[in-house]
Design an enzyme around this catalytic site. Structure first.
Site, PDB file in Angstrom:
ATOM      1  CG  HIS A 148      33.835  37.577  40.019  1.00 36.73           C
ATOM      2  ND1 HIS A 148      33.030  38.133  39.050  1.00 36.73           N
ATOM      3  CD2 HIS A 148      34.914  38.396  40.099  1.00 36.73           C
ATOM      4  CE1 HIS A 148      33.599  39.229  38.586  1.00 36.73           C
ATOM      5  NE2 HIS A 148      34.752  39.417  39.215  1.00 36.73           N
ATOM      6  CG  HIS A 152      39.746  40.276  39.976  1.00 31.54           C
ATOM      7  ND1 HIS A 152      39.789  40.588  38.637  1.00 31.54           N
ATOM      8  CD2 HIS A 152      38.472  40.497  40.379  1.00 31.54           C
ATOM      9  CE1 HIS A 152      38.588  41.002  38.245  1.00 31.54           C
ATOM     10  NE2 HIS A 152      37.771  40.955  39.287  1.00 31.54           N
ATOM     11  CE  LYS A 161      33.488  40.013  34.125  1.00 30.33           C
ATOM     12  NZ  LYS A 161      34.122  40.236  35.398  1.00 30.33           N
ATOM     13  CG  HIS A 165      31.774  44.727  34.995  1.00 31.28           C
ATOM     14  ND1 HIS A 165      32.590  44.739  36.105  1.00 31.28           N
ATOM     15  CD2 HIS A 165      31.161  45.935  34.982  1.00 31.28           C
ATOM     16  CE1 HIS A 165      32.484  45.907  36.722  1.00 31.28           C
ATOM     17  NE2 HIS A 165      31.626  46.657  36.050  1.00 31.28           N
ATOM     18  CG  HIS A 188      30.489  42.148  40.196  1.00 29.17           C
ATOM     19  ND1 HIS A 188      29.792  42.875  39.268  1.00 29.17           N
ATOM     20  CD2 HIS A 188      31.728  41.972  39.662  1.00 29.17           C
ATOM     21  CE1 HIS A 188      30.557  43.113  38.227  1.00 29.17           C
ATOM     22  NE2 HIS A 188      31.735  42.570  38.440  1.00 29.17           N
ATOM     23  CG  ASP A 248      34.754  41.644  41.878  1.00 31.36           C
ATOM     24  OD1 ASP A 248      35.705  41.278  41.166  1.00 31.36           O
ATOM     25  OD2 ASP A 248      34.173  42.734  41.725  1.00 31.36           O
TER      26      ASP A 248
HETATM   27  O1  DOR Z   1      36.200  46.703  41.798  1.00 27.19           O
HETATM   28  C1  DOR Z   1      36.551  46.027  40.850  1.00 27.19           C
HETATM   29  N1  DOR Z   1      37.829  45.611  40.695  1.00 27.19           N
HETATM   30  N2  DOR Z   1      35.649  45.707  39.918  1.00 27.19           N
HETATM   31  C2  DOR Z   1      35.985  45.107  38.776  1.00 27.19           C
HETATM   32  O2  DOR Z   1      35.132  44.891  37.958  1.00 27.19           O
HETATM   33  C3  DOR Z   1      37.401  44.792  38.483  1.00 27.19           C
HETATM   34  C4  DOR Z   1      38.186  44.665  39.711  1.00 27.19           C
HETATM   35  C5  DOR Z   1      39.683  44.670  39.463  1.00 27.19           C
HETATM   36  O3  DOR Z   1      40.153  43.943  38.593  1.00 27.19           O
HETATM   37  O4  DOR Z   1      40.379  45.389  40.181  1.00 27.19           O
HETATM   38 ZN    ZN Z   2      35.743  41.219  39.143  1.00 33.17          ZN
END
Ligand code: DOR
Ligand code: ZN
Length: 343
Positions: A14, A16, A100, A137, A175, A246
């Site tokens: 997971h 980003h 997702k 999520h 998460h 995450d």
């Molecule tokens: O804290 C988070 N940031 N939770 C999420 O679900 C998305 C993520 C983000 O893309 O910044």
């Molecule tokens: Zn995330």
């Protein structure tokens, strides 16, 4: 006391990675340690089509630092506009590893997410048919729900009542943050990722000496009893729990704002932080399974060939990462000690 840990190279299920200059910068941190990562699709605009995902994958691959073997595992952002035919196309493409599900407006860039869960049932049935995982999520977002209860309410009202009714749907609850989520995963045929921040911090960290926007993520950090439940979960030899950082960078000014956004940047030291959590839990014998095997097995991927070694050695996390002259990212543990180092 164990001073060195060698494990099969891990994967991040997971992550980003963002896009553009930030992606180029942070990708090096992940690719240095992790062999593969499930890449989140909540870009602006979101990754919703095969064309989007092919182009995004290409941009990622172009930015992998030389001499790094790293494979991005791509996902699609599920919307109410997707059809069963779209799902079939994604599944047959071979490139889409999962979809997702963001409840509408639950988190960063989730305004294209799902409001009416009944509407997506035919799409989820097609996902089950093609064995393509749904990454959730898991937070309910109605304004009358306390922010600390959002995960529990999602599990009760949406996951259990609606999504679990779809036969053979592969589900990863992403998460997880609460004892209720841990119990639900243990009692049902689903898997879950756990982040380093939810293993290492409770909600006091958001208010430690004042408001700490860099410890704000979603789902929000919870009470200590929930953190303890997560530490118990990572001890469990069942193969349901696996690594998903995450890691979610935002520019410093977007976090340090009158309405700061959610996301904690951990990729620069994620494995080292997990090692701290596993040591605290007395679970180092389960560390390799969690980091390098359970997730790969869940996704039907081979285990990675190389290894990575951690050594016990204190170092101080940087105060910030400067992406360029305008953008910097404040990481988790900024200017504080981390107990393990990559050899
Ligand atoms: O804290 C988070 N940031 N939770 C999420 O679900 C998305 C993520 C983000 O893309 O910044
Ligand atoms: Zn995330």
């Amino acid at each position: 006391m164990q001073n060195e840990i060698t494990i099969t190279r891990p994967d991040d299920f997971h992550l980003h990675l963002r896009d553009g200059e930030i992606m180029k910068f942070i990708l090096a941190h992940t690719a240095k340690v992790f062999a593969r990562a499930i890449v989140m699709p909540n870009l602006k605009p979101p990754v919703v089509s095969l064309k989007n995902v092919l182009e995004y994958k290409e941009r990622i691959i172009k930015n992998i630092p030389p001499n790094c073997d790293f494979e991005p595992l791509m996902t699609i952002y599920l919307t109410e506009n997707h059809t069963p035919d779209d799902i079939e196309e994604f599944a047959k493409s071979g490139i889409v590893k999962a979809l997702k599900l963001y409840p509408n407006s639950a988190t960063t860039n989730s305004q294209h997410g799902i409001s009416d869960f009944d509407k997506i049932i035919p799409v989820l049935e097609t996902m089950a048919k093609f064995k393509i995982p749904l990454l959730i999520h898991g937070e309910s977002v109605e304004s009358n729900i306390d922010v600390f209860d959002r995960e529990k309410r999602f599990i009760d009202n949406i996951l259990n009542k609606k999504l679990m009714k779809i036969d053979n749907l592969k589900i990863v609850l992403e998460h997880i943050t609460t004892k209720e989520a841990v119990n639900f995963v243990l009692e049902n045929d689903i898997a879950a990722t756990i982040t380093p921040q939810h293993l290492l911090m409770n909600r006091n960290a958001i208010f430690d000496g004042g408001i700490n926007p860099h410890n704000y993520c979603l789902p929000v950090l919870k009470r200590e009893i929930h953190r303890k439940a997560l530490l118990e979960a990572i001890k469990n030899p069942c193969k349901k729990f696996f690594l998903g950082t995450d890691s979610a960078p935002h520019p410093k000014n977007a976090k340090e704002s009158s309405c700061g956004c959610a996301g904690i940047y951990s990729a620069f030291a994620a494995l080292q932080l997990y090692a701290e959590a596993f040591e605290e839990a007395g679970a180092l014998d389960n560390f390799e399974n969690f980091c390098s095997k359970n997730g790969a097995d869940y996704y039907g991927l081979p285990h990675n060939k190389k290894t990575v070694t951690l050594i016990r050695e204190n170092w101080t996390a940087p105060s910030e990462f400067k992406v360029n002259s305008d953008v910097s990212i404040i990481p988790i543990r900024a200017q504080k000690e981390i107990k393990w180092r990559i050899k």
